[in-house]
Scaffold this motif. Structure first.
Motif, PDB file in Angstrom:
ATOM      1  N   ALA A 186       0.831  -1.207   0.000  1.00  0.00           N
ATOM      2  CA  ALA A 186       0.000   0.000   0.000  1.00  0.00           C
ATOM      3  C   ALA A 186       0.862   1.251   0.000  1.00  0.00           C
ATOM      4  O   ALA A 186       0.551   2.238  -0.691  1.00  0.00           O
ATOM      5  CB  ALA A 186      -0.926  -0.020   1.216  1.00  0.00           C
ATOM      6  N   GLU A 204       3.775   1.673  -1.307  1.00  0.00           N
ATOM      7  CA  GLU A 204       4.352   1.883  -2.638  1.00  0.00           C
ATOM      8  C   GLU A 204       3.387   2.579  -3.592  1.00  0.00           C
ATOM      9  O   GLU A 204       3.813   3.137  -4.605  1.00  0.00           O
ATOM     10  CB  GLU A 204       4.774   0.540  -3.230  1.00  0.00           C
ATOM     11  N   HIS A 205       2.092   2.530  -3.274  1.00  0.00           N
ATOM     12  CA  HIS A 205       1.093   3.119  -4.174  1.00  0.00           C
ATOM     13  C   HIS A 205       0.567   4.461  -3.676  1.00  0.00           C
ATOM     14  O   HIS A 205      -0.411   4.980  -4.229  1.00  0.00           O
ATOM     15  CB  HIS A 205      -0.050   2.129  -4.392  1.00  0.00           C
ATOM     16  N   THR A 211      -6.180  10.844  -4.190  1.00  0.00           N
ATOM     17  CA  THR A 211      -5.147   9.850  -4.422  1.00  0.00           C
ATOM     18  C   THR A 211      -5.017   8.959  -3.193  1.00  0.00           C
ATOM     19  O   THR A 211      -5.506   9.296  -2.103  1.00  0.00           O
ATOM     20  CB  THR A 211      -3.790  10.517  -4.699  1.00  0.00           C
ATOM     21  N   ILE A 212      -4.361   7.822  -3.357  1.00  0.00           N
ATOM     22  CA  ILE A 212      -4.069   6.951  -2.215  1.00  0.00           C
ATOM     23  C   ILE A 212      -3.210   7.729  -1.232  1.00  0.00           C
ATOM     24  O   ILE A 212      -2.193   8.329  -1.610  1.00  0.00           O
ATOM     25  CB  ILE A 212      -3.373   5.660  -2.685  1.00  0.00           C
ATOM     26  N   GLY A 263      -3.137   1.015 -13.284  1.00  0.00           N
ATOM     27  CA  GLY A 263      -2.547   0.839 -11.964  1.00  0.00           C
ATOM     28  C   GLY A 263      -3.296   1.510 -10.845  1.00  0.00           C
ATOM     29  O   GLY A 263      -2.778   1.641  -9.734  1.00  0.00           O
ATOM     30  N   ARG A 264      -4.547   1.926 -11.102  1.00  0.00           N
ATOM     31  CA  ARG A 264      -5.327   2.649 -10.090  1.00  0.00           C
ATOM     32  C   ARG A 264      -6.273   1.705  -9.349  1.00  0.00           C
ATOM     33  O   ARG A 264      -6.625   0.648  -9.852  1.00  0.00           O
ATOM     34  CB  ARG A 264      -6.113   3.782 -10.761  1.00  0.00           C
ATOM     35  N   GLY A 270      -6.083  -2.059  -9.989  1.00  0.00           N
ATOM     36  CA  GLY A 270      -4.649  -1.890 -10.163  1.00  0.00           C
ATOM     37  C   GLY A 270      -4.084  -2.568 -11.396  1.00  0.00           C
ATOM     38  O   GLY A 270      -2.866  -2.673 -11.540  1.00  0.00           O
ATOM     39  N   LEU A 285      -7.616  -1.796  -3.495  1.00  0.00           N
ATOM     40  CA  LEU A 285      -6.284  -1.638  -2.908  1.00  0.00           C
ATOM     41  C   LEU A 285      -6.029  -2.679  -1.824  1.00  0.00           C
ATOM     42  O   LEU A 285      -4.973  -3.321  -1.803  1.00  0.00           O
ATOM     43  CB  LEU A 285      -6.136  -0.234  -2.322  1.00  0.00           C
ATOM     44  N   THR A 299      -1.166   7.424  -5.925  1.00  0.00           N
ATOM     45  CA  THR A 299      -1.849   6.901  -7.112  1.00  0.00           C
ATOM     46  C   THR A 299      -3.292   7.409  -7.143  1.00  0.00           C
ATOM     47  O   THR A 299      -3.992   7.318  -6.141  1.00  0.00           O
ATOM     48  CB  THR A 299      -1.859   5.363  -7.094  1.00  0.00           C
TER      49      THR A 299
END
Length: 329
Positions: A212, A214-215, A309-310, A232-233, A226, A239, A218
């Motif tokens: 998580a 690393e993203h 975003t994340i 990749g979203r 993803g 997630l 996003t």
């Protein structure tokens, strides 16, 4: 403006470092620093909070303690597997109601548990007590069969007691073997652990948090998993599903199904990697609308909504529902 950016950037860096320490902490917890493991289905026969639809909770709690082989958690997991808590469902094999009785079995084992003068397979007030009573009758039939008595009881519910007796345990039918495995795996998610017992930490949690992390940044995509098709979203449950899939644990796709993917730590038992949930009705898991991955310190990583975003967000809000510690089962 430059000063503000520097402050924000420094704060974000501190948060990332904080998560790094927490990830290390998860590995320490997995090594046994936080206490022993609990027994699935324990909790002195008590259901975990908000794991059963509220209209059935009292029935499951009462009748789930009918015999030693049964527990409220086992009964709840069985009803969820049989019908998904749908009282009016009928299978292709004519199994009926929330407990999926076939007519011949209902004629023998159906109870008028609510005392209205009719044993009604479509009425959960009759069908849930009847399922508990029938489970316990089956447990008696197969009590001398080798193996785990709970597994044998569940196998008898699915395949009949004579098949369990014939094969000296769970019969070699794929459907029956899967039935027992699924219910026993789900058992822990419905059971309240004893008050003096901590839930065991999850070894894979650190890597899930790392996924998580690393993203972060996003963009959110409703329905996003993803994949390359999604650029990749992710959305919130996409997630969490992907994070745990990366460490070999399969979660359901949607948030309110992920709620029953493991046992439920209390707020003060949370560890990094736990899933944290938010709902519109704090008594009903079916109203869960959001999920994130807890990272410690009262924060989670989550994919919040379209246009965002994340990111890190605090978990303490009026719609906080509870948490789940995913299990490999």
């Amino acid at each position: 403006m430059r000063r503000i950016v520097l402050v924000v950037g420094a704060g974000f860096g501190i948060m990332l470092a904080f998560v790094g320490f927490l990830v290390i902490g998860v590995y320490g917890a997995a090594a046994g620093l936080f206490g022993g493991a609990g027994r699935p289905g324990g909790g002195d026969g008590q259901l975990a909070r908000n794991t059963v639809p509220p209209e059935y909770e009292a029935l499951v709690q009462q009748w789930g303690n009918t015999c030693p082989e049964l527990s409220p958690a086992i009964l709840a997991a069985q009803l969820g597997q049989e019908s998904g808590w749908q009282p009016n469902v009928e299978s292709h094999a004519a199994a009926q109601g929330i407990a999926q009785f076939i007519p011949g079995t209902w004629a023998t084992h159906g109870l008028d548990a609510n005392g209205d003068g009719e044993a009604n397979v479509w009425d959960p007030e009759d069908a849930i007590p009847s399922a508990a009573s029938y489970n316990c009758a089956l447990a008696g039939y197969v009590r001398d069969v080798p193996g785990d008595p709970v597994d044998n009881m569940l196998a008898a519910y699915n395949a009949g007691p004579y098949a369990v007796i014939q094969y000296n345990g769970i019969p070699p039918y794929e459907e029956t073997q899967n039935y027992v495995r699924i219910i026993r795996s789900a058992e822990a998610s419905y059971a309240a652990p004893p008050e003096d017992e901590r839930l065991p930490p999850l070894e894979q949690a650190a890597a899930a948090v790392g996924f998580a992390q690393e993203h972060l940044g996003t963009p959110y995509l409703w329905g996003g998993d993803g994949t390359p098709e999604d650029d990749g979203r992710f959305d919130c449950s996409g997630l969490t599903k992907a994070a745990y899939e990366s460490v070999g644990i399969e979660l359901p796709r949607v948030a309110n199904d992920q709620w029953i993917a493991g046992p439920h730590p209390t707020r003060d038992q949370l560890l990094p990697g736990d899933l944290v949930f938010f709902a519109t009705d704090l008594t009903d898991s079916r109203s869960i609308h959001h999920v994130g991955i807890y990272v410690g310190g009262g924060y989670m990583i989550n994919a919040p909504y379209t246009g965002a975003t994340i990111r890190f967000d605090p978990i303490d809000s009026p719609d906080y529902f509870g948490a789940t510690r995913p299990t490999a089962g």
